[in-house]
Design a protein around this motif. Structure first.
Motif, PDB file in Angstrom:
ATOM      1  N   ALA A 260      17.224   6.396  33.363  1.00  0.00           N
ATOM      2  CA  ALA A 260      16.434   5.492  34.202  1.00  0.00           C
ATOM      3  C   ALA A 260      15.068   5.252  33.592  1.00  0.00           C
ATOM      4  CB  ALA A 260      16.304   6.077  35.618  1.00  0.00           C
ATOM      5  N   GLY A 261      14.495   6.289  33.018  1.00  0.00           N
ATOM      6  CA  GLY A 261      13.164   6.146  32.401  1.00  0.00           C
ATOM      7  C   GLY A 261      13.203   5.229  31.184  1.00  0.00           C
ATOM      8  N   ARG A 262      14.236   5.380  30.390  1.00  0.00           N
ATOM      9  CA  ARG A 262      14.321   4.563  29.190  1.00  0.00           C
ATOM     10  C   ARG A 262      14.482   3.083  29.565  1.00  0.00           C
ATOM     11  NH1 ARG A 262      17.477   8.956  27.467  1.00  0.00           N
ATOM     12  NH2 ARG A 262      19.407   7.827  28.019  1.00  0.00           N
ATOM     13  N   ALA A 263      15.270   2.835  30.617  1.00  0.00           N
ATOM     14  CA  ALA A 263      15.498   1.437  31.039  1.00  0.00           C
ATOM     15  C   ALA A 263      14.197   0.783  31.455  1.00  0.00           C
ATOM     16  CB  ALA A 263      16.502   1.412  32.182  1.00  0.00           C
ATOM     17  N   GLU A 283       7.396  11.766  35.637  1.00  0.00           N
ATOM     18  CA  GLU A 283       6.964  13.008  36.296  1.00  0.00           C
ATOM     19  C   GLU A 283       8.159  13.745  36.882  1.00  0.00           C
ATOM     20  OE1 GLU A 283       4.203  11.664  39.184  1.00  0.00           O
ATOM     21  OE2 GLU A 283       2.642  11.120  37.746  1.00  0.00           O
ATOM     22  N   ILE A 284       9.117  12.955  37.436  1.00  0.00           N
ATOM     23  CA  ILE A 284      10.315  13.584  37.994  1.00  0.00           C
ATOM     24  C   ILE A 284      11.103  14.271  36.888  1.00  0.00           C
ATOM     25  CG2 ILE A 284      12.561  13.101  39.065  1.00  0.00           C
ATOM     26  CD1 ILE A 284      11.179  10.829  40.599  1.00  0.00           C
ATOM     27  N   SER A 285      11.149  13.665  35.741  1.00  0.00           N
ATOM     28  CA  SER A 285      11.895  14.250  34.611  1.00  0.00           C
ATOM     29  C   SER A 285      11.282  15.576  34.203  1.00  0.00           C
ATOM     30  CB  SER A 285      11.889  13.265  33.442  1.00  0.00           C
ATOM     31  OG  SER A 285      12.590  13.804  32.343  1.00  0.00           O
ATOM     32  N   ILE A 286       9.932  15.620  34.181  1.00  0.00           N
ATOM     33  CA  ILE A 286       9.257  16.877  33.821  1.00  0.00           C
ATOM     34  C   ILE A 286       9.536  17.951  34.870  1.00  0.00           C
ATOM     35  CG2 ILE A 286       7.007  17.941  33.499  1.00  0.00           C
ATOM     36  CD1 ILE A 286       6.039  15.237  32.369  1.00  0.00           C
TER      37      ILE A 286
END
Length: 580
Positions: A260-263, A283-286
């Motif tokens: 999702a972040g890459r998109a 931030e959610i990924s971290i």
């Protein structure tokens, strides 16, 4: 010098008195009247004004309350004036107003100088203002305790000084002895309490609990008891977040969020709002990575050792034994142990305290012995002077051969204090038993006045004692109620003469039935009833001239118009004037 004078009393609804005013003056005032006319209500009224007991039976039948009001002139700075002002009373140009109300239900109210005061305040003023003496006081004089009080009052500072020191030592000795008795009589109870405390403190010491340890162990036991379920849950959660190496086809949360972040990163430069969302996904990924790492560490560090669980449960059982006996939790147990240790120290120190108190008690008894001897010596010296002065007064009261003396003795008591080389009983006022003795004529052995004095002799002894007090410890006003009871003839004349002499330095009011006494008065008041049996405002009159002769005639012969009685009355008045 007279510093206060009772000027007037108004009496309403008291006994036979409906509403009457008694006007008094300095000098000698005689209050006379037929039997039952209400003369003694004068004494009763003054007693109420000075804090006497309020008897609802005194209230006239049909009245709601009885009221007595008094007006006393008081010199500024006199003790009575100062005490009244301290109570908040106001003096009106040197005049102090006192009132007392007694309801038929028994309630009582007092006012002093326009201010409501406790009845006890009036009693305090009584000591400074008036000495009241009647038949009750004569009976009181028969008691040895009252005779000791009279002697101590006469002696003044010579006795009051040693008495104050003795009383202080006596009170301390009583306190020390009471504490010592309590410690010694409760020795067994204290020993049992100390043993119980030692046992409990030893139990706590053996376990050595730490503050909060019970809470920590409960949490650890819960964790160890569910170790497998906790480990399985942590593994499943870790796989969901970070993936499962054994099943790479399952897509995990970290991979999905990264996608999702890459998109969003590809197009974030076209819209700031979308860029902000991309940052939040980052931030959610971290956060997902951090949680996944901690889950992995939790699962690796989780100890499922059954031996450790057994040790924790054993420790918790030991702590539970303490909380079952000494407190609801370990914090309460530790607080109990602290208090118990302090109490044990106190109990262990009681033996030392007993030793200290024993030494202090013995020292106080020795001190009390010396003070009691000093008090006895002071009383003995004062008794000789007092007896001599009273004897001289009796000579002027038609008892020329009477002799008064004091017997001062002690009672042996093996548990008492040593005075004069022997143990004697002691009390708050010393070791002395004081008794007033009277030898009415030469050859008669001195006997206690309760046994050796007739009613008339007792009246004269009391008057003599009061006259002696007037020279050493005077009060402004003296009120005598039938001090001449049982007296007649020459003795009555001498009593009248002595009262007149006393009135030269104080205000003297006498309720009397003897014309020989009344004739010596500077002022004579007649109390008489109306036809309906009450005393009204006009029922208390000051007698002058012919009216006074007529009243004295009545008192002499029961007949107002007897020529013989009139001649005798005029002779009595002439004799009194000549003495004055």
């Amino acid at each position: 010098m007279v510093v206060s004078v009772l000027e007037e009393m108004r009496i309403r609804s008291l006994g036979v008195i409906d509403d009457a005013v008694v006007e008094l003056s300095p000098g000698f005032t005689a209050v006379t009247g037929e039997t039952g006319a209400g003369k003694t209500m004068v004494v009763t009224s003054l007693g109420l004004l000075l804090g006497g007991r309020a008897d609802p039976a005194l209230v006239r039948i049909g009245a709601k309350s009885a009221v007595v009001e008094g007006r006393i002139s008081v010199s500024p700075g006199a003790p009575a004036a100062l005490r009244a002002e301290e109570a908040g009373a106001e003096l009106d140009e040197g005049t102090l107003l006192i009132s007392r109300t007694v309801s038929a239900e028994g309630r009582s109210r007092a006012h002093l100088g326009g201010r409501s005061v406790p009845v006890g305040m009036l009693s305090e003023l009584a000591d400074e203002l008036v000495a009241v003496h009647g038949q009750t006081d004569q009976q009181g004089l028969l008691r040895p305790a009252r005779q000791r009080e009279a002697l101590d009052r006469y002696a003044g500072d010579a006795v009051s000084g040693p008495h104050a020191k003795y009383a202080a030592a006596y009170r301390r000795l009583r306190a020390v002895s009471a504490e010592l008795d309590e410690l010694t009589t409760r020795a067994r109870e204290r020993a049992q309490e100390a043993d119980l405390l030692r046992f409990g403190l030893d139990e706590v010491t053996a376990v050595e609990p730490r503050a909060g340890e019970d809470v920590e162990l409960a949490a650890e036991a819960e964790r160890l008891g569910h170790a497998e379920a906790l480990a399985s849950a942590a593994s499943v959660a870790h796989a969901a977040l970070a993936g499962n190496p054994e099943d790479p086809e399952v897509v995990d949360a970290t991979t999905l969020v990264a996608g999702a972040g890459r998109a969003l990163d590809a197009v974030r430069s076209h819209d700031p709002a979308l860029a902000a969302l991309a940052d939040r996904i980052g931030e959610i990924s971290i956060l997902l990575g951090d949680v996944a790492g901690e889950l992995a560490g939790y699962a690796d560090n989780l100890d499922a050792d059954p031996l450790r669980l057994a040790a924790v449960e054993e420790r918790r059982a030991a702590l539970t034994q303490l909380t079952r006996k000494y407190g609801e939790n370990i914090a309460a147990v530790l607080a109990w142990a602290e208090q118990g240790a302090a109490r044990l120290t106190e109990l262990d120190g009681d033996d030392d305290r007993i030793g200290e108190l024993t030494v202090e008690r013995d020292a106080l008894r020795d001190e009390l012995s010396g003070l009691a001897q000093a008090l006895t010596d002071a009383r003995t010296e004062a008794a000789a002077r007092f007896a001599e002065a009273v004897t001289e007064e009796l000579a002027s009261l038609a008892m020329p051969h009477a002799r008064v003396s004091f017997a001062i003795r002690q009672t042996e008591d093996p548990h008492g204090v040593e005075v004069g080389g022997r143990p004697v009983a002691y009390g708050p006022h010393g070791v002395d038993e004081v008794e007033l003795l009277l030898a009415p004529h030469p050859g008669a052995p001195p006997r206690p006045i309760a046994k050796g004095a007739s009613g008339g002799e007792l009246s004269r002894v009391m008057l003599a004692v009061e006259v002696v007090f007037a020279g050493s410890d005077p009060v402004p006003t003296y009120l005598f109620d039938e001090v001449d009871a049982g007296v007649g003839g020459k003795a009555a004349v001498e009593i009248g003469r002595r009262l007149a002499k006393l009135a030269k330095s104080a205000q003297v009011v006498v309720v009397t039935h003897l014309p020989q006494v009344a004739a010596f008065a500077d002022r004579q008041l007649l109390v008489e009833k109306t036809n309906d049996g009450t005393v009204t405002r006009s029922g208390v009159t000051a007698l002058e001239g012919e009216d006074r002769v007529r009243e004295l005639s009545r008192m002499l012969a029961g007949q107002e118009n007897s020529e013989t009685a009139r001649a005798h009355a005029e002779e009595l008045l002439a004799t009194a004037r000549a003495d004055g």
